[in-house]
Scaffold this active site. Structure first.
Site, PDB file in Angstrom:
ATOM      1  N   ASP A 185      11.354  31.334  10.136  1.00 42.04           N
ATOM      2  CA  ASP A 185      11.886  30.196  10.884  1.00 42.04           C
ATOM      3  C   ASP A 185      11.981  30.469  12.375  1.00 42.04           C
ATOM      4  O   ASP A 185      11.578  29.643  13.209  1.00 42.04           O
ATOM      5  CB  ASP A 185      13.269  29.803  10.346  1.00 42.04           C
ATOM      6  CG  ASP A 185      13.187  29.138   8.976  1.00 42.04           C
ATOM      7  OD1 ASP A 185      12.092  28.699   8.603  1.00 42.04           O
ATOM      8  OD2 ASP A 185      14.225  29.059   8.296  1.00 42.04           O
ATOM      9  N   CYS A 219     -11.225 -10.631  -5.908  1.00 36.63           N
ATOM     10  CA  CYS A 219     -12.258 -10.094  -5.017  1.00 36.63           C
ATOM     11  C   CYS A 219     -12.044 -10.435  -3.535  1.00 36.63           C
ATOM     12  O   CYS A 219     -11.245  -9.817  -2.858  1.00 36.63           O
ATOM     13  CB  CYS A 219     -13.626 -10.540  -5.486  1.00 36.63           C
ATOM     14  SG  CYS A 219     -14.986  -9.525  -4.824  1.00 36.63           S
ATOM     15  N   TRP A 261      22.443  26.200   3.758  1.00 32.71           N
ATOM     16  CA  TRP A 261      22.230  27.639   3.911  1.00 32.71           C
ATOM     17  C   TRP A 261      22.198  27.989   5.393  1.00 32.71           C
ATOM     18  O   TRP A 261      21.206  28.408   5.963  1.00 32.71           O
ATOM     19  CB  TRP A 261      20.937  28.046   3.211  1.00 32.71           C
ATOM     20  CG  TRP A 261      20.754  29.519   3.026  1.00 32.71           C
ATOM     21  CD1 TRP A 261      19.839  30.312   3.632  1.00 32.71           C
ATOM     22  CD2 TRP A 261      21.499  30.388   2.166  1.00 32.71           C
ATOM     23  NE1 TRP A 261      19.964  31.613   3.227  1.00 32.71           N
ATOM     24  CE2 TRP A 261      20.982  31.685   2.318  1.00 32.71           C
ATOM     25  CE3 TRP A 261      22.571  30.199   1.290  1.00 32.71           C
ATOM     26  CZ2 TRP A 261      21.474  32.787   1.627  1.00 32.71           C
ATOM     27  CZ3 TRP A 261      23.068  31.287   0.590  1.00 32.71           C
ATOM     28  CH2 TRP A 261      22.525  32.557   0.760  1.00 32.71           C
ATOM     29  N   LYS A 308      -9.475 -18.380  -7.764  1.00 34.85           N
ATOM     30  CA  LYS A 308      -9.774 -17.630  -6.546  1.00 34.85           C
ATOM     31  C   LYS A 308      -9.536 -18.505  -5.325  1.00 34.85           C
ATOM     32  O   LYS A 308      -9.899 -19.689  -5.311  1.00 34.85           O
ATOM     33  CB  LYS A 308     -11.236 -17.166  -6.596  1.00 34.85           C
ATOM     34  CG  LYS A 308     -11.683 -16.209  -5.496  1.00 34.85           C
ATOM     35  CD  LYS A 308     -13.091 -15.711  -5.819  1.00 34.85           C
ATOM     36  CE  LYS A 308     -13.606 -14.697  -4.805  1.00 34.85           C
ATOM     37  NZ  LYS A 308     -14.925 -14.156  -5.204  1.00 34.85           N
ATOM     38  N   GLU A 317     -14.062  -9.522 -12.251  1.00 38.51           N
ATOM     39  CA  GLU A 317     -14.294 -10.932 -11.983  1.00 38.51           C
ATOM     40  C   GLU A 317     -15.438 -11.468 -12.859  1.00 38.51           C
ATOM     41  O   GLU A 317     -16.479 -10.822 -12.992  1.00 38.51           O
ATOM     42  CB  GLU A 317     -14.652 -11.063 -10.502  1.00 38.51           C
ATOM     43  CG  GLU A 317     -14.937 -12.446  -9.988  1.00 38.51           C
ATOM     44  CD  GLU A 317     -15.277 -12.437  -8.500  1.00 38.51           C
ATOM     45  OE1 GLU A 317     -15.305 -13.524  -7.900  1.00 38.51           O
ATOM     46  OE2 GLU A 317     -15.495 -11.330  -7.939  1.00 38.51           O
TER      47      GLU A 317
END
Length: 633
Positions: A356, A170, A470, A115, A46
């Site tokens: 698992d 800002c 799987w 702004k 700024e």
């Protein structure tokens, strides 16, 4: 810019308060430096052209005139530069002075953006000098052409449609009704914030969280460039705390970095896909906005940002411990509710001695402890068959004993051999029938035992196995409640480790050995020395690769080419490119061919950012073609 990446940066040049020419020289030098680095978007702080702390000098006509003159020089000096950049300066319009961001590209000012929220509290006196932004967009003359002036402006690119830049300054971020809220609703995907936020104890953390959460809430990229050295220290100190954030993650951050350009790559295609996924996120071009088009030269973007090797696992040890505790709690709460609702007299679980089933048992014990139920109402059953090793069987028995649950050892070899006889299966033929018959026999035992005890069969399969298919259909694929269904394989190990270190440390020794055991379904006969012969990752590929592929395909919606590119970068030095290509093809082949197993999953809790349940994150026809994702490396 390939794959939706845009290289962006933020910089905090050392300013000379009221030294406009010196500041302009620094800005020009940094823009040219950014151009050499192939940075497409660069954000300055700024009021960087004059210095934020010029005080009442902002009223000086010389100051205001010189600012615009230097903007012209900056444009001329950067006209051949590919970098789009944004600087801050005071601008007088209709007898009022505005704290303004100036967007410049290819030697032209594309927009002046004032702004909105002007702070006049504490150490800030901006209300003394500046007027808040007005509504709408007006055109003002500059250097022989008209420039849009207003807050409701979005800069777009014809060559990169996912790029849509808006600006706030800002305090605009700190205010409750930040302009970025409506900017993103109007289509902005990138927010640039030019800031002069002074440094106070603790303010950096607050600022970091503010930027991070704004990027998360708005599903956008957010670049925050803060004022640094050179600003007056009469009453405040500035430290150049700047950040680049994206959808809730801080990509880069710098503090007291001098004039080093902080850079990263914005993943704008990811922002697009995330917004598309969130049906409550509405983006629509707004007729009150001015959409200004510019263009970038399309080129390869060299990546500096890193993608985690384990996207389902936090990076730090502390975060892993916290995540593990939370995941386990959610798993246990899900099972607790199901046990209460069904009025089940107990739980039955197949305990193989692998990771698992170990996790599933530990979670089940946790749920029973929450209910104040006797752990003896949990029945762990080990069912040795042709491939079961002494190590895994012993570990199953030791774990059940140390946890104080009921345990049975049911050898299923005779039952499976009898079944082979019934269906004329050669017991020496180690094919899919040989393997799946064992898995289905185990499931039948579990289901029948559960019926005998008025209990629930607890599923053990994890998310990674579901992704690859799987699991044996109507075998270990099936249960009455699947507690691991949304836990990926790369996380399972950490959850079991958490139990070993924290909750059930009395089981530490056996859990350590389970953690050290190779992942295997143990469906083929063991080696001559009694060790496991069938290692899962030798057959389907490394789970760390598959979890990486899964996350960026199913969760982030990345293209195959992009996943491949990121995998090459992330796993460089771990796997060569040929290996990655091999397992990537295998992932997509299995993911598509095995969807039918996911279409009829048993219930199970979603505990992370991805589930493959058809009732949650993933719905796909079982006969979808995988041709778009195969063989295009």
């Amino acid at each position: 810019m390939k794959d939706g990446f845009l290289k962006a940066g933020a910089v905090s040049p050392k300013v000379t308060v009221a030294g406009i020419k010196a500041n302009a020289d620094r800005i020009i030098g940094l823009v040219l430096q950014a151009c050499e680095k192939r940075i497409k978007l660069l954000v300055f702080p700024e009021m960087c052209l004059t210095g934020y702390t010029i005080g009442d000098l902002v009223f000086s006509s010389d100051m205001l005139f010189s600012s615009l003159s230097e903007v012209e020089r900056i444009c001329t000096s950067t006209r051949d530069c590919e970098t789009l950049f944004i600087i801050g300066l005071p601008l007088r319009f209709s007898a009022k002075i505005y704290n303004t961001a100036c967007v410049i590209h290819h030697g032209r000012v594309l927009a002046f953006i004032p702004k909105t929220f002007i702070p006049s509290y504490g150490e800030f006196y901006e209300g003394r000098w500046f007027t808040p932004a007005f509504s709408g967009v007006k055109d003002i003359p500059f250097a022989g052409y008209s420039v849009p002036f207003g807050t409701d402006i979005i800069i777009k690119s014809r060559s990169m449609p996912s790029f849509a830049l808006a600006v706030e300054i800002c305090e605009d971020l700190w205010a409750a009704g930040s302009p970025s809220l409506r900017h993103c609703a109007a289509g902005a995907s990138v927010i640039a914030n030019l800031s002069a936020s002074d440094e106070l104890i603790g303010k950096d953390e607050y600022r970091r969280n503010l930027v991070r959460m704004q990027s998360a809430k708005l599903i956008c990229s957010y670049i925050y460039a803060n004022a640094g050295e050179g600003e007056s220290t009469t009453d405040m100190v500035f430290a150049g705390h700047s950040l680049i954030a994206e959808n809730g993650s801080v990509l880069e951050e710098q503090f007291l970095a001098g004039e080093n350009i902080m850079e990263s790559e914005l993943d704008l295609s990811y922002i697009e896909s995330e917004r598309a996924r969130h049906t409550t996120y509405s983006v629509q071009e707004n007729e009150s906005y001015r959409y200004i088009y510019t263009d970038f030269t399309v080129e390869e973007t060299f990546l500096t940002r890193k993608y985690p090797r384990f996207p389902f696992v936090p990076s730090s040890a502390d975060d892993i411990a916290k995540r593990s505790k939370r995941v386990i709690m959610l798993q246990a709460l899900g099972l607790k509710k199901r046990l209460e609702h069904t009025r089940a007299e107990g739980a039955v679980i197949g305990l193989s001695g692998g990771l698992d089933s170990t996790l599933a048992l530990l979670v089940t014990v946790k749920a029973f402890d929450m209910l104040g139920r006797d752990r003896k109402d949990i029945l762990a059953i080990t069912m040795p068959c042709f491939g079961t090793t002494k190590r895994t069987k012993n570990n199953a028995q030791l774990l059940a004993s140390s946890l104080g649950v009921s345990f049975e050892d049911i050898d299923i070899r005779k039952s499976v051999l009898s079944h082979f006889h019934d269906i004329s299966q050669d017991e020496k033929k180690y094919d899919v029938t040989y393997e799946n018959a064992q898995a289905r026999e185990r499931t039948q035992v579990l289901m029948d035992k559960a019926n005998m005890r008025g209990s629930l069969v607890i599923g053990t399969g994890d998310l990674s196995e579901l992704a690859l298919g799987w699991a044996t259909y109507n075998g270990d694929h099936m249960s009455m409640y699947a507690v691991n269904a949304s836990v990926p394989k790369t996380l399972v190990r950490y959850l079991v480790r958490w139990f070993a270190d924290e909750d059930f440390s009395s089981c530490g020794a056996v859990l350590e050995d389970i953690l050290a055991t190779p992942v295997s379904p143990e469906l083929l006969p063991a080696k001559g020395d009694g060790t496991i012969s069938q290692v899962t990752e030798d057959l389907v590929g490394p789970y760390e690769l598959h979890d990486f592929f899964l996350y960026y395909f199913a969760r982030a919606s990345f293209s195959r080419a992009k996943i491949r590119r990121l995998a090459f970068r992330t796993f460089e030095g771990v796997y060569d490119r040929r290996t990655i290509d091999k397992w990537l093809d295998n992932f997509f082949r299995r993911f598509f061919s095995q969807q039918f197993k996911r279409s009829c999953l048993p219930d199970g809790p979603k505990v992370g950012s991805l589930s493959l349940s058809p009732r949650s994150d993933w719905r796909m026809p079982s006969d979808a073609s995988n041709s778009l994702w195969m063989g295009n490396s």
